[in-house]
Design a protein around this motif. Sequence first.
Motif, PDB file in Angstrom:
ATOM      1  N   LEU A  63     -45.696  27.637   9.922  1.00 36.53           N
ATOM      2  CA  LEU A  63     -46.678  28.394  10.701  1.00 36.53           C
ATOM      3  C   LEU A  63     -46.247  28.485  12.161  1.00 36.53           C
ATOM      4  O   LEU A  63     -45.706  27.541  12.716  1.00 36.53           O
ATOM      5  N   ILE A  69     -50.196  36.444  18.361  1.00 42.66           N
ATOM      6  CA  ILE A  69     -51.083  36.998  19.382  1.00 42.66           C
ATOM      7  C   ILE A  69     -52.475  37.270  18.813  1.00 42.66           C
ATOM      8  O   ILE A  69     -53.448  37.375  19.540  1.00 42.66           O
ATOM      9  N   SER A  70     -52.583  37.317  17.488  1.00 42.06           N
ATOM     10  CA  SER A  70     -53.885  37.525  16.873  1.00 42.06           C
ATOM     11  C   SER A  70     -54.794  36.315  17.052  1.00 42.06           C
ATOM     12  O   SER A  70     -55.975  36.389  16.751  1.00 42.06           O
ATOM     13  N   GLY A  71     -54.240  35.189  17.498  1.00 46.80           N
ATOM     14  CA  GLY A  71     -55.051  33.996  17.677  1.00 46.80           C
ATOM     15  C   GLY A  71     -55.077  33.130  16.439  1.00 46.80           C
ATOM     16  O   GLY A  71     -55.886  32.228  16.338  1.00 46.80           O
ATOM     17  N   MET A  92     -52.566  31.074  13.323  1.00 42.44           N
ATOM     18  CA  MET A  92     -51.224  30.625  12.982  1.00 42.44           C
ATOM     19  C   MET A  92     -50.793  31.450  11.780  1.00 42.44           C
ATOM     20  O   MET A  92     -51.504  31.509  10.781  1.00 42.44           O
ATOM     21  N   GLN A 137     -52.446  42.207  25.770  1.00 43.74           N
ATOM     22  CA  GLN A 137     -53.241  41.016  25.455  1.00 43.74           C
ATOM     23  C   GLN A 137     -52.698  39.836  26.223  1.00 43.74           C
ATOM     24  O   GLN A 137     -51.498  39.587  26.225  1.00 43.74           O
ATOM     25  N   ALA A 138     -53.580  39.078  26.867  1.00 45.55           N
ATOM     26  CA  ALA A 138     -53.171  37.828  27.494  1.00 45.55           C
ATOM     27  C   ALA A 138     -52.823  36.838  26.391  1.00 45.55           C
ATOM     28  O   ALA A 138     -53.503  36.788  25.380  1.00 45.55           O
ATOM     29  N   SER A 169     -52.248  33.015  24.784  1.00 46.28           N
ATOM     30  CA  SER A 169     -52.855  31.707  24.956  1.00 46.28           C
ATOM     31  C   SER A 169     -51.833  30.608  24.734  1.00 46.28           C
ATOM     32  O   SER A 169     -52.106  29.449  24.986  1.00 46.28           O
ATOM     33  N   ARG A 219     -65.924  44.160  15.852  1.00 39.58           N
ATOM     34  CA  ARG A 219     -65.654  43.130  14.862  1.00 39.58           C
ATOM     35  C   ARG A 219     -66.916  42.826  14.070  1.00 39.58           C
ATOM     36  O   ARG A 219     -66.882  42.660  12.846  1.00 39.58           O
ATOM     37  N   ARG A 229     -67.354  43.249  10.109  1.00 39.13           N
ATOM     38  CA  ARG A 229     -67.754  42.103   9.295  1.00 39.13           C
ATOM     39  C   ARG A 229     -68.982  42.445   8.464  1.00 39.13           C
ATOM     40  O   ARG A 229     -69.046  42.108   7.283  1.00 39.13           O
ATOM     41  N   ARG A 285     -54.771  24.732  25.583  1.00 43.09           N
ATOM     42  CA  ARG A 285     -53.406  25.176  25.819  1.00 43.09           C
ATOM     43  C   ARG A 285     -53.398  26.207  26.931  1.00 43.09           C
ATOM     44  O   ARG A 285     -52.414  26.398  27.629  1.00 43.09           O
ATOM     45  N   ALA A 286     -54.520  26.859  27.153  1.00 42.47           N
ATOM     46  CA  ALA A 286     -54.635  27.836  28.231  1.00 42.47           C
ATOM     47  C   ALA A 286     -56.067  27.798  28.716  1.00 42.47           C
ATOM     48  O   ALA A 286     -56.951  27.326  28.016  1.00 42.47           O
ATOM     49  N   ALA A 294     -56.253  36.288  22.090  1.00 44.22           N
ATOM     50  CA  ALA A 294     -55.238  35.439  21.467  1.00 44.22           C
ATOM     51  C   ALA A 294     -55.814  34.126  20.973  1.00 44.22           C
ATOM     52  O   ALA A 294     -55.196  33.079  21.060  1.00 44.22           O
ATOM     53  N   GLY A 295     -57.030  34.170  20.452  1.00 44.29           N
ATOM     54  CA  GLY A 295     -57.597  32.997  19.814  1.00 44.29           C
ATOM     55  C   GLY A 295     -58.305  32.027  20.745  1.00 44.29           C
ATOM     56  O   GLY A 295     -58.804  31.010  20.301  1.00 44.29           O
ATOM     57  N   GLY A 296     -58.332  32.351  22.052  1.00 42.86           N
ATOM     58  CA  GLY A 296     -58.994  31.453  22.981  1.00 42.86           C
ATOM     59  C   GLY A 296     -58.055  30.388  23.505  1.00 42.86           C
ATOM     60  O   GLY A 296     -56.890  30.329  23.128  1.00 42.86           O
ATOM     61  N   PHE A 341     -55.415  26.152  16.911  1.00 44.19           N
ATOM     62  CA  PHE A 341     -55.807  27.539  16.648  1.00 44.19           C
ATOM     63  C   PHE A 341     -57.037  27.640  15.755  1.00 44.19           C
ATOM     64  O   PHE A 341     -57.641  28.686  15.654  1.00 44.19           O
ATOM     65  N   TRP A 342     -57.380  26.524  15.068  1.00 43.41           N
ATOM     66  CA  TRP A 342     -58.533  26.583  14.160  1.00 43.41           C
ATOM     67  C   TRP A 342     -59.775  26.003  14.808  1.00 43.41           C
ATOM     68  O   TRP A 342     -60.858  26.124  14.283  1.00 43.41           O
ATOM     69  N   PRO A 355     -66.902  32.480  15.377  1.00 42.80           N
ATOM     70  CA  PRO A 355     -65.746  33.336  15.100  1.00 42.80           C
ATOM     71  C   PRO A 355     -64.612  32.595  14.394  1.00 42.80           C
ATOM     72  O   PRO A 355     -63.705  33.209  13.859  1.00 42.80           O
ATOM     73  N   LYS A 356     -64.651  31.279  14.424  1.00 46.90           N
ATOM     74  CA  LYS A 356     -63.596  30.501  13.773  1.00 46.90           C
ATOM     75  C   LYS A 356     -64.027  30.048  12.373  1.00 46.90           C
ATOM     76  O   LYS A 356     -63.315  29.255  11.746  1.00 46.90           O
ATOM     77  N   GLU A 416     -52.125  23.119   9.428  1.00 39.91           N
ATOM     78  CA  GLU A 416     -50.774  22.697   9.762  1.00 39.91           C
ATOM     79  C   GLU A 416     -50.491  21.362   9.072  1.00 39.91           C
ATOM     80  O   GLU A 416     -51.337  20.476   9.068  1.00 39.91           O
TER      81      GLU A 416
END
Lengths: 448, 286
Positions: A89, A93-95, A97, A338-339, A341, A438, A442, B114-115, B130-132, B137-138, B181-182, B202
């Motif tokens: 994994l 960028i989608s946030g 893994m 996109q920023a 993370s 979104r 959904r 991480r950010a 980008a997931g926050g 990431f989860w 959202p997660k 992971e």
Amino acid sequence: MRSSPHSKTFAHGVHPPECKDDTSALPIRQFPFAPVQVVPLLQHLGKPAIAEVAEGQEVVRGQRIARPDGFMSVAMHAPVSGVVQRIGLAPAISGRMEPAIFVRPFPGSTQEPAQGRPVDARTATPEQIIAAVQEAGIVGLGGASFPTHVKLKLPDGKRGDTLLINGAECEPYLTADHRVMLEHAADVMAGIPFLLKATGTERAIVCIESNKQDAAAVMRAAIPPGQPVSVEVLPVKYPQGAEKMLITAILGREVPSGGLPIDVGTLCVNVATCAEIGQLLPRGAGIHERVLTVGGPGIRKKGNYRVPIGTPLRFLLESVGYEPDLTRVFLGGPMMGQAVSSLDIPVTKGTTGVIGFTARETGNVAEQREHPCIRCGYCLEACPIFLNPSMLGLLARNEQHQRMADDFHLMDCFECGSCTFVCPAHIPLVQHFRISKRAVRRAKAAGK
Amino acid sequence: MLFLTAIAAIGGLAVVLATLVAVANKKLYVAEDPRIDAVEEMLPHANCGACGFPGCRPFAEAVVTGKAKPGKCTVSSDEGRATIASFLGVDVGAEEKRVARLACAGGDNVARDRASYEGLASCSAAALVAGGGKGCFWGCLGLADCERACTFDAIVMDGQRLPVVDEQKCTACGDCVVACPKDLFSVHEASHRLWVACKSQEAGDGILEDCQVGCTACGRCAMDAPGLITMRGNLPVVDYQKNHQTKTPIQRCPTGAIVWLDADGPQKGAAAKKIIRKGARKDAPT
């Protein structure tokens, strides 16, 4: 306002600072390989590719390492000659893994790219070209990463007459397409016959904004005699590079709500995508690197680089150097990008640029405090598709997601950011819309 | 004279229409069970949907017609349910208490960012960038979308930016499940005490870099409770159909990702480290 012949454009839109002078004159340079190249299996819209290499296997640069899973998927190719370290994994960028293939380069290798069965635009059938484009792993390089072969396969009963080659590059800071047009004009011209033949369109128009006059001149000079190709220069305006805006600007046709460009007989392909097709298909090769702009005030050695797919951002930034007060890194331009993370996110096929901002640009967040909407209407004048962002913003605040979609055409918003750019109250409109979209998707999925 | 005609005409029309309405009221009258109104009056009017019906009125109809038991309403008190049952002369229908559970334990004290996310103070907004900023990431983003979504004030953010569910107040309506959202929330029977408080897929110790209480997919819990726990997608999955009233699986968990929930909060096994870390660590520019 400019007078003709530069009068072709679309209504509304904005004029952000262009910020392209730092990199537009810098030639494309080859980027070195990272200690480990991370090739995600999902770099496009659709289904992830299926890995077909095993851990410890040796691969050659350009060799196919993942095969497409169905039609809505493309192949992946090794960015470097080396050994597959592992399949695991990696952040995306989608946030999430996402599964990726980790390739460690061989230091001594010549890094000669592998070649396959060549495809000739004159003899190949449209089906062969579409299959070859999928096999070459080509997706829209303008940022959306939509598989190009899906676009080329016209829906039954639909016909196209015009192919637009999109060289508008309206995002600030980005100059990669500009340099591709200057340095790879022959590749672009070699790619056009493939696209014309695959889609059965009659003519191609290369669309370039007027801040790239040199590119327009080079492209005009490169048109082979007898080819149905022309070059159009458009006044500078954001978001001209959005395909719906470009079609309106050049042809005066409006893509219907929820429709595709082919509904008005048009196809739109990014100029870098076209150049890759022209370069890869005659050699039977796959896409394993792409041209992107590394720039922004936070970056030391700005420039346009040909970067191997899967180069982690950390290696990329350390190689070019960054200012100590670098605070934010974007993939893509500052308007639609996109920023990130995590700096472990790799460069993918959809990465048009890597832009670094320092604390000076990101500014004091407290100063940019959000204020209430006073219905000044600036956003209505900015929205290129004539939505009502002000009303949508108020509804989003009250979580009226379904109403936004039903009564105010939320789903037509393509998130160009013009409304947010002009909003004097600093309301993060696009962010609200993305949450609402979104939620609507959904709810729709749950209702099925 | 003209106005008299007008009055007569309008008046006449009114009489005719009134007669029509009166007749229609008698002829088209739908006999409705009066108990539906009475039962609806006894329900809490939360319209939360936890019972599986769109609101309190449809639920009252279902209870009166015998399609549902009063016990389905998890928001009513025990006395409230008993009142409805005795009013209708039916069985209460003991419904097992269900509560929302969070599959993350990565508060600020054990998980790092991480950010730093700057923007709308909402998890759903942060998740789109980008997931926050969370290292994992989860993991839970800690911006309290679930707390805002909860109608019953059953979710409160603790000092470590992690939501805590008050099992007494929770009615299992599922609003937090939708809000997150997660997808960290799920609704479970309150008697399920064995709980995997992690969603990281992971494998290996890599996750510990981001969160000290993450699941490393070592598989010890599955080895200690064969049949009850299986490893799926690098996470232990508890089969609650089997006898799950055992603390054995948590004993050897090295990080305390699998816990035993009781009245005092989550209990970790002896092998789980006592994890103390103050504040978030930041080392990546973004």
